[in-house]
Design a protein around this motif. Structure first.
Motif, PDB file in Angstrom:
ATOM      1  N   ARG A 113       6.120   4.580   0.478  1.00  0.00           N
ATOM      2  CA  ARG A 113       6.961   5.442  -0.343  1.00  0.00           C
ATOM      3  C   ARG A 113       7.571   4.635  -1.491  1.00  0.00           C
ATOM      4  N   ARG A 114       7.478   5.192  -2.705  1.00  0.00           N
ATOM      5  CA  ARG A 114       8.162   4.653  -3.876  1.00  0.00           C
ATOM      6  C   ARG A 114       8.964   5.786  -4.502  1.00  0.00           C
ATOM      7  N   GLY A 115      10.235   5.829  -4.131  1.00  0.00           N
ATOM      8  CA  GLY A 115      11.053   6.948  -4.573  1.00  0.00           C
ATOM      9  C   GLY A 115      10.580   8.230  -3.904  1.00  0.00           C
ATOM     10  N   ASP A 116      10.203   9.190  -4.736  1.00  0.00           N
ATOM     11  CA  ASP A 116       9.700  10.457  -4.213  1.00  0.00           C
ATOM     12  C   ASP A 116       8.174  10.509  -4.188  1.00  0.00           C
ATOM     13  N   VAL A 117       7.524   9.406  -4.509  1.00  0.00           N
ATOM     14  CA  VAL A 117       6.066   9.358  -4.614  1.00  0.00           C
ATOM     15  C   VAL A 117       5.502   8.515  -3.478  1.00  0.00           C
ATOM     16  N   TRP A 118       4.426   9.012  -2.879  1.00  0.00           N
ATOM     17  CA  TRP A 118       3.690   8.238  -1.882  1.00  0.00           C
ATOM     18  C   TRP A 118       2.469   7.616  -2.542  1.00  0.00           C
ATOM     19  N   LYS A 119       2.166   6.383  -2.112  1.00  0.00           N
ATOM     20  CA  LYS A 119       1.003   5.665  -2.629  1.00  0.00           C
ATOM     21  C   LYS A 119       0.193   5.119  -1.458  1.00  0.00           C
ATOM     22  N   PHE A 120      -1.055   4.747  -1.773  1.00  0.00           N
ATOM     23  CA  PHE A 120      -1.916   4.078  -0.789  1.00  0.00           C
ATOM     24  C   PHE A 120      -2.316   2.726  -1.348  1.00  0.00           C
ATOM     25  N   ARG A 121      -2.199   1.673  -0.497  1.00  0.00           N
ATOM     26  CA  ARG A 121      -2.607   0.318  -0.894  1.00  0.00           C
ATOM     27  C   ARG A 121      -3.696  -0.161   0.038  1.00  0.00           C
ATOM     28  N   ALA A 122      -4.757  -0.731  -0.520  1.00  0.00           N
ATOM     29  CA  ALA A 122      -5.852  -1.326   0.266  1.00  0.00           C
ATOM     30  C   ALA A 122      -5.435  -2.737   0.682  1.00  0.00           C
ATOM     31  N   LEU A 123      -5.579  -3.063   1.975  1.00  0.00           N
ATOM     32  CA  LEU A 123      -5.108  -4.357   2.478  1.00  0.00           C
ATOM     33  C   LEU A 123      -6.225  -5.201   3.096  1.00  0.00           C
ATOM     34  N   GLY A 124      -6.780  -4.784   4.233  1.00  0.00           N
ATOM     35  CA  GLY A 124      -7.819  -5.572   4.899  1.00  0.00           C
ATOM     36  C   GLY A 124      -7.307  -6.853   5.515  1.00  0.00           C
ATOM     37  N   GLU A 125      -6.099  -6.844   6.099  1.00  0.00           N
ATOM     38  CA  GLU A 125      -5.515  -8.025   6.727  1.00  0.00           C
ATOM     39  C   GLU A 125      -5.901  -8.068   8.202  1.00  0.00           C
ATOM     40  N   GLY A 126      -6.392  -9.222   8.660  1.00  0.00           N
ATOM     41  CA  GLY A 126      -6.942  -9.322  10.005  1.00  0.00           C
ATOM     42  C   GLY A 126      -6.029 -10.016  11.006  1.00  0.00           C
ATOM     43  N   GLU A 170     -11.767 -11.613  13.471  1.00  0.00           N
ATOM     44  CA  GLU A 170     -10.672 -10.670  13.719  1.00  0.00           C
ATOM     45  C   GLU A 170     -11.076  -9.620  14.756  1.00  0.00           C
ATOM     46  N   THR A 171     -10.098  -9.213  15.568  1.00  0.00           N
ATOM     47  CA  THR A 171     -10.320  -8.118  16.519  1.00  0.00           C
ATOM     48  C   THR A 171      -9.415  -6.927  16.202  1.00  0.00           C
ATOM     49  N   ALA A 172      -8.605  -7.021  15.149  1.00  0.00           N
ATOM     50  CA  ALA A 172      -7.805  -5.907  14.635  1.00  0.00           C
ATOM     51  C   ALA A 172      -7.601  -6.127  13.148  1.00  0.00           C
ATOM     52  N   LEU A 173      -7.516  -5.025  12.402  1.00  0.00           N
ATOM     53  CA  LEU A 173      -7.369  -5.087  10.945  1.00  0.00           C
ATOM     54  C   LEU A 173      -6.373  -4.042  10.475  1.00  0.00           C
ATOM     55  N   ILE A 174      -5.479  -4.435   9.551  1.00  0.00           N
ATOM     56  CA  ILE A 174      -4.690  -3.449   8.818  1.00  0.00           C
ATOM     57  C   ILE A 174      -5.535  -3.044   7.618  1.00  0.00           C
ATOM     58  N   CYS A 175      -6.111  -1.869   7.685  1.00  0.00           N
ATOM     59  CA  CYS A 175      -7.030  -1.445   6.625  1.00  0.00           C
ATOM     60  C   CYS A 175      -6.281  -1.110   5.339  1.00  0.00           C
ATOM     61  N   GLY A 176      -5.145  -0.458   5.460  1.00  0.00           N
ATOM     62  CA  GLY A 176      -4.349  -0.080   4.298  1.00  0.00           C
ATOM     63  C   GLY A 176      -3.018   0.470   4.744  1.00  0.00           C
TER      64      GLY A 176
END
Length: 294
Positions: free
Chosen positions: A153-166, A143-149
């Protein structure tokens, strides 16, 4: 409490603004890594090219997402490099549902990047412990680029998800998949490691000047002379020089060769010329010449 995340896991965020820090260990042959962000709408695509925050466009027009740049930091007994994206979650437009956090390296594969990690901090809490971190391991190493995370938005709440997609085709290919119009003449070019922010915005295409427009519209020089124009419809075309001249239509007298004197032809309908008169002194014998006395 710091959350050590696995690929695909998520964590809710109470912070109204976060810093996403990419960190890796430099060394011989290790590429320089750049952090970027894409702001996505409900359809999973950017609303315009302005929703792409990267080294040539380090700040979103809304002022809610921006790139802080690179730093050298202590990393145990060694030294690390970081590149950071900060996001004001509370101030983001309601039309933005996700913010992708991306790492890229110019024409160098991520199997040469050591100890790549993304750390999430509360931007309003100073130098506190990270809220979460995710150690990124490329799936193939090519890979030469990665979506790290992603921040989502879920309603009024923000979340972070770990991805690592190349991605194998770099930041240009990744951005194109989410609706960024990538022009080859404005190719996404990685800055040199010594470059520092702020970076100039990508230059827009400029219209051609009058001289350039005239030159662009001028016909290209012909290697051979242009063919002679053909006569209008209804007229016979001129014969090529290497072919004999066309013959007249059937029924008309043929032209005499150029070296022979032309024979005058009488005009149609006029009397033919009269033969010359015989000698008036000429007399035939009475019974013809065969009966003359010898």
């Amino acid at each position: 409490m710091t959350h050590a995340m696995l690929k695909g896991s998520n964590v809710p965020l109470e912070a109204t603004a976060v810093r996403a820090v990419l960190r890796w260990t430099p060394g011989q042959g290790v590429p320089d890594v750049d952090a970027s962000a894409l702001l996505l709408g409900a359809d999973g695509r950017v609303r315009s090219d302005e929703d792409f925050v990267f080294y040539n466009q380090p700040r979103h027009p809304s002022g809610k997402v921006w790139r802080l740049g690179k730093k050298r930091v202590a990393q145990g007994l060694s030294e690390g490099l970081t590149d950071t994206i900060q996001t004001d979650l509370a101030g983001l437009d309601q039309a933005v549902g996700r913010v992708l956090l991306v790492a890229s390296a110019e024409n160098v594969t991520f199997d040469r990047v050591r100890a790549l990690r993304i750390l999430l901090y509360d931007a309003g809490a100073g130098e506190s412990e990270p809220l979460a971190y995710f150690d990124i391991t490329p799936q193939t190493g090519a890979e030469t680029a990665l979506i790290c995370g992603e921040l989502y938005r879920r309603g009024d709440v923000w979340k972070f998800r770990a991805l690592g997609e190349g991605y194998l085709n770099g930041l240009e290919g990744l951005a194109g998949d989410f609706g960024i119009s990538v022009d080859e003449s404005e190719a996404v070019t990685e800055p040199t490691p010594e470059a520092s922010l702020p970076q100039p915005y990508p230059q827009q295409h400029q219209p051609l000047s009058a001289a350039a427009t005239t030159q662009a519209q001028a016909p290209a020089p012909q290697p051979f002379p242009a063919p002679a124009p053909q006569p209008s419809y209804g007229y016979p075309p001129q014969p090529p020089r290497h072919q004999p001249a066309p013959q007249p239509s059937y029924g008309y007298p043929q032209h005499a060769p150029a070296h022979a004197a032309p024979v005058p032809q009488p005009s149609y309908g006029y009397p033919q010329p009269v033969a010359p008169m015989p000698d008036p002194n000429f007399r035939l014998p009475p019974q013809g010449p065969q009966f003359l006395a010898r």
